[in-house]
Structure formats: structure tokens, C-alpha cells
Scaffold this motif. Structure first.
Motif, PDB file in Angstrom:
ATOM      1  N   PRO A  51      -7.751 -42.420  24.214  1.00 26.30           N
ATOM      2  CA  PRO A  51      -6.547 -43.188  24.569  1.00 26.30           C
ATOM      3  C   PRO A  51      -5.285 -42.559  23.980  1.00 26.30           C
ATOM      4  CG  PRO A  51      -7.691 -44.247  22.757  1.00 26.30           C
ATOM      5  CD  PRO A  51      -8.493 -43.013  23.118  1.00 26.30           C
ATOM      6  N   TYR A  98      -5.223 -42.946  29.576  1.00 26.21           N
ATOM      7  CA  TYR A  98      -6.614 -42.863  29.162  1.00 26.21           C
ATOM      8  C   TYR A  98      -7.229 -41.638  29.828  1.00 26.21           C
ATOM      9  CZ  TYR A  98      -5.669 -47.604  27.718  1.00 26.21           C
ATOM     10  OH  TYR A  98      -5.105 -48.704  27.131  1.00 26.21           O
ATOM     11  N   TYR A 130      -9.580 -50.536  31.363  1.00 26.55           N
ATOM     12  CA  TYR A 130      -8.657 -49.411  31.235  1.00 26.55           C
ATOM     13  C   TYR A 130      -7.754 -49.247  32.458  1.00 26.55           C
ATOM     14  CZ  TYR A 130     -11.455 -47.867  27.258  1.00 26.55           C
ATOM     15  OH  TYR A 130     -12.104 -47.790  26.055  1.00 26.55           O
TER      16      TYR A 130
END
Length: 159
Positions: A67, A76, A97
Motif C-alpha cells: 500500500p 495499492y 482495496y
């Protein structure tokens, strides 16, 4: 819309990564396909640095995801090369995500077939001589708009 871009050298690959990030306005998802050593991580590095990260950018081969919290930007970087089964992504909480405010870069997306959401851009990288050829395919409205922006600044569309 499709775009084919020829790149020579790591610096040009990183520069293209920066252009792609800007074209997507730092949101969405990008699938990166190509053989080992084709330049997926190099392209990602250019994008992540252009977004404001100043440290090292390495392939998250062993951690699956790296990240990058960059102010309001969340990037990400996934590397699914070592993934044994796409269902492992469910244990990782993969869906968390992919939000409207994040940008997800996924190397080896074919390893996540059936679990990963549809990408905005699919980028296939192949080595040709001393350079690379990138086939960039925009999918959906965001991906199509990003491809159009990239086309306006470089390259040629292909059918």
C-alpha cells in the motif's frame, strides 16, 4: 479504445507510468500482463513516484500487496505471481482495496481470474529488441477516457 506504445529504456517506461496515472486521474484499476522482466514493476514505479511517493518501489511478490498512502491518494500495488488459488484473494480482503478513491495496480491478474473486478485498463507488455511494446486497452468509461487522454498526448490507436 486501444493504444499501442513503443518504449525504449527504464526511464521512458517510468515516464509512461506517470502519464498513465495522470490519465486515470489516480483512480481505478490497471491489469499489468507480460513475461517476467517485461517491465510491469518499472511501469508501476513510475506511476507511484509520479503520485508523490519518494521511497523505493519494489514488486510485492512475497507480500501480495504494497500500500502507498499519499495524502488523499491511495495506491495499492499487487503482484499475484505466487498466488496458488484465486480464492486466496478473498482471505486478503481484496474487494476492500478497490474503491472509488483508490488506484489498484495488479501484476499477473490472470492468477486472480474470477475474483478480481473488471479493470479500467489492461496493459500487455512485451519485449521487442531493446525496447518494449505496450498494448493498452481501455475498458468502461474511465478506461476509455484515460486511453483517449493518452492517445491525445502520444501513440496511435489500433483496432
Amino acid at each position: 479504445m486501444s493504444l499501442e506504445v513503443h518504449v525504449l529504456g527504464d526511464q521512458a517506461m517510468e515516464g509512461l507510468g506517470a502519464e498513465i496515472g495522470r490519465a486515470l486521474e489516480w483512480r481505478g484499476s490497471i491489469w499489468l500482463s507480460g513475461d517476467l522482466g517485461a517491465g510491469k514493476t518499472t511501469l508501476s514505479r513510475g506511476l507511484i513516484h509520479a503520485a508523490g511517493h519518494t521511497g523505493a518501489v519494489k514488486s510485492p511478490t512475497f507480500t501480495l500487496v504494497e500500500p502507498y498512502e499519499l495524502g488523499e491518494r491511495q495506491i495499492y500495488h499487487f503482484d499475484l505471481y505466487r498466488l496458488a488459488d484465486p480464492e486466496e484473494l478473498e482471505f486478503l480482503g481484496i474487494r476492500d482495496y478497490f474503491s472509488d478513491n483508490s488506484l489498484c495496480l495488479v501484476e499477473w491478474p490472470e492468477k486472480g481470474d474470477g475474483v478480481l473486478p473488471v479493470p479500467d485498463l489492461c496493459i500487455r507488455i512485451r519485449v521487442e529488441g531493446a525496447g518494449r511494446i505496450l498494448q493498452i486497452d481501455g475498458q468502461g468509461p474511465r478506461g476509455q477516457a484515460a486511453c483517449q487522454r493518452l492517445h491525445s498526448s502520444r501513440g496511435t490507436t489500433t483496432p
